[in-house]
Design an enzyme around this catalytic site. Structure first.
Site, short mmCIF file in Angstrom:
data_model
loop_
_atom_site.label_atom_id
_atom_site.label_comp_id
_atom_site.label_asym_id
_atom_site.label_seq_id
_atom_site.Cartn_x
_atom_site.Cartn_y
_atom_site.Cartn_z
N TRP A 99 0.82 -1.21 0.00
CA TRP A 99 0.00 0.00 0.00
C TRP A 99 0.86 1.26 0.00
O TRP A 99 0.52 2.24 -0.67
CB TRP A 99 -0.98 0.00 1.17
N ASP A 140 -1.87 6.52 6.49
CA ASP A 140 -2.93 5.61 6.05
C ASP A 140 -3.23 4.68 7.22
O ASP A 140 -2.38 3.89 7.63
CB ASP A 140 -2.41 4.83 4.83
N LYS A 158 -12.40 -2.06 6.46
CA LYS A 158 -11.61 -2.95 7.31
C LYS A 158 -12.12 -2.91 8.74
O LYS A 158 -12.56 -3.91 9.27
CB LYS A 158 -10.13 -2.55 7.29
C1 LIG Z 1 -7.22 -1.88 1.88
C2 LIG Z 1 -6.20 -0.84 1.99
C3 LIG Z 1 -6.09 0.20 1.06
C4 LIG Z 1 -6.99 0.29 -0.15
O1 LIG Z 1 -8.23 0.71 0.24
P1 LIG Z 1 -9.40 1.01 -0.81
O2 LIG Z 1 -10.44 1.59 0.08
O3 LIG Z 1 -9.78 -0.31 -1.43
O4 LIG Z 1 -8.89 1.96 -1.81
C5 LIG Z 1 -5.13 1.16 1.26
N1 LIG Z 1 -4.31 1.12 2.31
C6 LIG Z 1 -4.37 0.13 3.23
C7 LIG Z 1 -3.43 0.14 4.39
C8 LIG Z 1 -5.32 -0.87 3.10
O5 LIG Z 1 -5.39 -1.85 4.01
#
Ligand SMILES: *Cc1c(COP(=O)(O)O)cnc(C)c1O
Length: 365
Positions: free
Chosen positions: A106, A174, A198
């Site tokens: 990511w 993030d 998540k």
């Molecule tokens: C799942 C995830 C993403 C991507 O998320 P989307 O909402 O599908 O764009 C980005 N960063 C992390 C750390 C993730 O776990």
């Protein structure tokens, strides 16, 4: 029958939340409508989005000089919005300098997207050891527009054990897979962003927590939907927000509050992850490839100790299949790293982790 769902995302939601949503499905709060049917600008919907925001502020201790935005496009769109709003120049190639730490898939995606708008510099990486640790974060350099880290690495199962001090350079993170899993000092960050699917609710909404002074710096050519000021001025209602997903987040936040808040859930999360890592560390068959200091509380990859690759793959495939038959689903590792992975988000009960450990002991025997 409900299964124990170890999916990395979209992932398990608390049963009481789903039951409440089901009970309110056709008639929410005596309005005679489903939340799905409400105008986002109606007097029926307003208290729903307001409640979601105020609960998030309360649970995360979000200071008054931060805005909470409910956006679309996933965490992946934030990979572009952050550089566009904080570092983009008037023409391609004129972007400001931005520091990134590469800790996995990511962050790598954030880096690649960032390069389109900012002068991205990768200051540290853990790629040399398959991302099984978090590298030392060097201090920011003069002229950095911001400093980006991925707090919890969903695929490789690492997390930052301490947050780097970037001084006056805004720290951007993030927290898609770790929001509300343990306390965060929001004031240490310029922006925190998370896709909801998540640890927060269903897919379709992205939560962005942004310090007010970082709003309003996008160059004129920035698409209106990709400007933080558009959404902050309009209270996330420039256009139709993902109304139902925001409502679901509200229910999840209520559930967390009833459990005793983020400290209480963090205690349960440490207990769940602790049990699982203890088992892995003692097992003769399974192990965690991640360095102890940097192990995630939320995503726990594990592999089978076997040098014969073909035999290993066969055993891992069998494991995932037999686990699913026993009601323990979505345990396959990410397609890029293989092995297995148990995602044990807030909504995964302690019983689910116990059931997984018992199954693994049986499989091992
Ligand atoms: C799942 C995830 C993403 C991507 O998320 P989307 O909402 O599908 O764009 C980005 N960063 C992390 C750390 C993730 O776990």
């Amino acid at each position: 029958m409900r299964v124990y769902n170890f999916s990395p995302g979209p992932s398990v939601l608390p049963l009481p939340v789903l039951e409440k949503a089901a009970a309110e499905m056709t008639n929410a709060n005596g309005t005679g409508q489903s939340v799905m049917e409400m105008s986002h600008r109606s007097k029926d919907y307003k208290p729903i989005i307001d409640k979601t925001e105020s609960l998030l502020r309360e649970l995360m201790g979000i200071p008054a000089n931060y805005k909470v935005l409910f956006l679309q496009g996933g965490a992946s769109l934030q990979f572009a919005m952050v550089p566009l709003n904080l570092a983009a120049g008037n023409a391609p190639g004129q972007g400001k300098k931005a520091a990134y730490i590469d800790t996995g898939v990511w962050s790598d995606k954030a880096i690649k997207e960032g390069k389109k708008y900012a002068n991205v510099e990768v200051r540290a990486s853990s790629k040399d050891k398959a991302y099984t640790y978090i590298p030392d974060a060097p201090p920011p350099l003069a002229g950095d527009a911001y400093y980006h880290i991925t707090q919890n690495n969903t695929i490789v199962g690492t997390k930052w054990d301490k947050i780097p001090d970037t001084g006056s350079v805004p720290l951007i993170t993030d927290i898609s897979s770790s929001i509300l899993s343990e306390p965060f000092d929001v004031s240490k960050f310029g922006i925190l962003y998370a896709g909801a699917q998540k640890n927060l609710g269903p897919a379709g909404v992205t939560v962005v927590i942004i310090r007010e002074d970082l709003i309003g710096h996008a160059p004129d050519w920035t698409p209106i939907m990709l400007r933080y000021d558009t959404h902050s001025t309009e209270g996330s209602m420039y256009n139709t927000p993902p109304c139902y997903s925001i409502y679901m987040i509200g229910l999840v936040l209520e559930w967390i509050k009833n459990l005793g808040g983020v400290d209480a859930i963090a205690k349960i999360n440490r207990e769940k992850a602790g049990m699982f890592y203890d088992y892995l560390d003692a097992s003769k068959m399974f192990y965690s490839p991640v360095e102890k200091q940097f192990r995630s509380l939320m995503n726990i990859p594990f592999v089978i100790r076997e040098t014969d690759e073909a035999k290993k793959t066969e055993l891992e495939t069998r494991f995932v299949k037999e686990a699913a038959a026993a009601g323990l689903v979505n345990l396959a590792g990410h397609r890029l790293v293989g092995g297995m992975r148990a995602s044990i988000y807030n909504a995964m009960p302690v019983d689910g982790v116990n059931a997984l450990i018992s199954f693994m002991k049986k499989f091992e025997n």
